[in-house]
Design an enzyme around this catalytic site. Structure first.
Site, mmCIF file in Angstrom:
data_model
loop_
_atom_site.group_PDB
_atom_site.id
_atom_site.type_symbol
_atom_site.label_atom_id
_atom_site.label_comp_id
_atom_site.label_asym_id
_atom_site.label_seq_id
_atom_site.Cartn_x
_atom_site.Cartn_y
_atom_site.Cartn_z
ATOM 1 N N ASP A 405 -1.457 1.484 -5.059
ATOM 2 C CA ASP A 405 -0.280 0.953 -4.381
ATOM 3 C C ASP A 405 0.467 2.049 -3.622
ATOM 4 O OD1 ASP A 405 1.795 -1.151 -3.986
ATOM 5 O OD2 ASP A 405 3.004 0.202 -5.217
ATOM 6 N N GLU A 458 -3.828 1.028 -0.438
ATOM 7 C CA GLU A 458 -2.851 0.340 0.395
ATOM 8 C C GLU A 458 -2.087 1.441 1.126
ATOM 9 O OE1 GLU A 458 1.201 -2.316 0.351
ATOM 10 O OE2 GLU A 458 0.797 -0.736 -1.082
#
Length: 728
Positions: A405, A458
């Site tokens: 993330d 990401e």
């Protein structure tokens, strides 16, 4: 009383201000003989027992009413196994003395932990059931180099920090203690007298299980057995494999209708897993399941990196869920958050009274967007904690991939900061060199230690080389989310078709950089929250046009180069934004057949067709796998391309992003012959207008678009069609 034990030492020990309990407690050789000392608050009588015979070999004298006992065994000179018979509240208990056991952590482990190169620190740190000298119990260890004293507190000692102070291993800053009788299932924490003299109660950073929020204690829990990755699961992660990811938030995929409570891991194994398999997805991606205190963080602010959340069951229940997914042929991706952590008092923040896990300067250590703290990747023990966690999930649970993330927030020091709010690196630049090295090292170790497992980034910027190997200057990820493609295509799709001709490049631009990284095309949870609307609701027009637009978009996406990711609810066109506190709108699929059923059937067919035809996935990251056939017809908002496999087999993909059917649309093709329409998003099967080409079309020897042969098609309104060459 032994002359060696000063009253000030006893006072400090009882007050919890003494850092070296093993120098006082336990069995010690003195000139008078063996001396046994124990701190046993609330005890009235204490005897030393010889376990073989059960005989009392000496009574300890109470030297301090607060529970300090001491006694000399004059006839004994050599250390021996002993137990203590302790009378509490009139009842005698036989216990093993924790302070008769030697150091726990081996020198090599201590050295590797200090160097930050221990591949599996979780095998040493934390709480581990063990047997020492024939005594069963649990060994505890925690890294807190600046603490003045650390104790284990838990259900086994009335949460009393006086009873089990730990031994400090000065060379590593690790505190350790073996507690006889402590067993799996019991709750515990660490009580620290921190560097500033303040008392802190902390959960174990390496806890394998934790209490259900709002409680915050850690739970003694055995280390899971290692899991090996099968050859089939390894192949499913490869660059040439069909990868279609169903992204799921376990707490809101489906809930019990009577009380809106979550499904358990085992219920999810029985319901979610077969559904994802039936829909044709290849991978399940789980929003973070690490323990976290705040439901509204969706798991992205974890406090227990090594503990699956108790919201849905036990650690073993989670393993059951993973095993069920694997048995169904689904690989499992775990959202992983090594970028930041919340500032809750019970967790990592100022762990030993210093900024141990985080940077001390808020310009480096505080994330203002999320009110969280940023890991100090330059501290070896911190990076080791995180790298070890990556291996833990893969080796001990069989997680097949990690999706990391917020990578951009990790690798840029000025991420979401104004001038003066960040500190440049040692070369004056904006890159976080320590975070970059951490990511490279993590990916390198995953590749070496867990062959077949992969990582996905990401990463929202144009940082070069996210999916290049570390040895060539890249970050070493296997895949990167293509957020640029997602934003461009959604911006295009939300336009009224009248205006799409002026934004044709929104759909074509992605191919200009497509081969710079190994991309995943994500329609993730981030796109259906915070007022962005659902994917369906972003589509223009009336209800029919909204659904037609969505179907055409999905047909385009599944054929475009890159692996696929779809957040739950999008597969049946949920109309409202995602709400983490409620179930998906499954009632939309109740009753008679409707538009939502049509989208669900389309996604299922897209998945199965995509998986069946190598041309749609085998060369996602090779220029040979894609070729434009019609790229410049912006006036009619028509785009046509071909996908190709290694053997040269082709699938033609044609999209018409206007509500006007295009009859007799001619375009050139590479391969003459008979072409079958294998998918049409306007089919009546999906509640479209059923405009199409009657199944099969034949090429003509008519030049078009610079090619000798061409096809003449009917392009349905707001639709995408796929055609496969069947023969001459």
């Amino acid at each position: 009383m032994s002359s060696r034990i000063d009253r000030d030492v006893i006072n400090a020990l009882i007050a919890g201000h003494f850092a070296d309990p093993f120098s006082v407690l336990g069995m010690h050789q003195t000139q008078a003989g063996l001396e046994v000392r124990a701190l046993l608050p609330d005890a009235t009588d204490v005897w030393v027992i010889e376990p073989k015979t059960g005989r009392k070999v000496g009574k300890l004298e109470c030297l301090d009413a607060r529970g300090f006992f001491c006694g000399v065994l004059p006839r004994r000179k050599n250390f021996f196994r002993y137990q203590l018979a302790v009378v509490w509240h009139g009842q005698q208990n036989l216990i093993d003395d924790p302070y008769r056991f030697g150091p726990l952590i081996q020198e090599m482990d201590a050295w590797l932990l200090s160097e930050g190169t221990h591949l599996r620190p979780y095998e040493t740190l934390g709480a581990h059931a063990d047997t020492m000298d024939g005594v069963t119990g649990t060994r505890f260890s925690v890294w807190a180099p600046n603490a003045r004293r650390v104790s284990v507190v838990g259900q086994f000692n009335y949460w009393d920090g006086r009873r089990h102070p730990m031994r400090l291993r000065k060379e590593s800053g690790i505190w350790e203690l073996f507690i006889p009788g402590a067993h799996n299932g019991q709750l515990y924490k660490f009580e620290l007298l921190d560097a500033n003299g303040n008392l802190r109660i902390k959960a174990d950073p390496y806890a394998f299980e934790a209490q259900m929020r709002p409680e915050t204690a850690s739970m003694i829990c055995g280390l899971p057995e290692k899991v090996t990755q099968s050859e089939e699961r390894q192949k499913a992660n490869q660059f040439d494999a069909p990868i279609s990811i169903y992204e799921v938030h376990l707490g809101s995929w489906r809930r019990h209708t009577d009380n809106n409570f979550w499904l358990s891991y085992r219920e999810l194994a029985d319901q979610l897993v077969p559904y994802a398999k039936w829909m044709g997805f290849t991978h399940l991606e789980l929003l973070p399941v690490n323990e976290h205190p705040f439901d509204g963080s969706w798991g992205y602010q974890p406090t227990g990196l090594y503990a699956p959340t108790r919201r849905f069951g036990t650690r073993d229940d989670f393993r059951y869920f993973i095993n069920a997914a694997h048995a169904a042929g689904l690989n499992v991706i775990l959202d992983w958050v090594p970028g930041h952590f919340p500032s809750d008092d019970f967790s990592l923040a100022e762990f030993d009274g210093t900024h141990l896990y985080e940077h001390s300067d808020p310009r480096e250590g505080y994330h203002q967007d999320w009110n969280t703290l940023i890991y100090n990747y330059g501290r070896r023990e911190v990076s080791n904690y995180l790298v070890g966690n990556a291996l833990y999930w893969m080796e001990r649970f069989g997680i097949d991939a990690l999706r990391v993330d917020a990578v951009a927030s990790m690798i840029y020091r000025d991420y979401s900061r104004k001038e003066g709010e960040w500190i440049p690196n040692e070369f004056g630049g904006r890159e976080n060199l320590e975070a970059i090295e951490f990511l490279r090292n993590t990916n390198r170790i995953i590749g070496e230690q867990v062959p077949g497992a992969v990582s996905m980034a990401e990463e929202s910027t144009d940082f070069s080389g996210v999916t290049r190997p570390p040895e060539t200057g890249g970050l070493g990820f296997w895949f990167k989310w293509n957020l640029g493609w997602m934003h461009d295509t959604l911006d295009y799709m939300k336009l009224d078709p009248v205006y799409r001709q002026y934004h044709h490049d929104k759909l074509t631009f992605g191919m200009l950089y497509n081969h710079t990284e190994n991309f995943v095309l994500p329609l993730s949870h981030d796109e259906v929250v915070h007022g962005k609307k659902s994917i369906l609701d972003r589509m223009p027009g009336d209800a029919w046009q909204k659904f037609a637009n969505l179907r055409a978009y999905y047909g385009w996406m599944w054929a475009f180069p890159g692996k696929k990711l779809l957040f739950m609810g999008n597969e049946f066109a949920q109309g409202r934004e995602w709400n983490h506190d409620a179930s998906l709108d499954w009632h939309l699929l109740e009753g008679g057949d409707n538009w939502h059923h049509g989208v669900q059937r389309l996604v299922r067919d897209l998945n199965h067709t995509y998986r069946h035809h190598k041309a749609l996935h085998e060369l996602d990251f090779d220029a040979y796998g894609f070729e434009w056939l019609v790229v410049d017809d912006n006036e009619r908002s028509v785009l046509i391309f071909v996908r190709r496999d290694k053997a040269g087999n082709e699938i033609i993909v044609a999209s018409n992003f206007t509500p006007v059917p295009r009859y007799d649309y001619r375009f050139g093709v590479n391969q003459p012959g008979r072409w079958r329409e294998i998918l049409n998003t306007d089919s009546m099967h999906y509640h479209g207008s059923n405009t199409g080409n009657g199944g099969v079309v034949h090429s003509d020897e008519i030049e078009s678009h610079g090619r000798q042969h061409s096809l003449r098609l009917t392009l349905p309104p707001l639709a995408t069609i796929w055609l496969m060459r069947e023969g001459e």
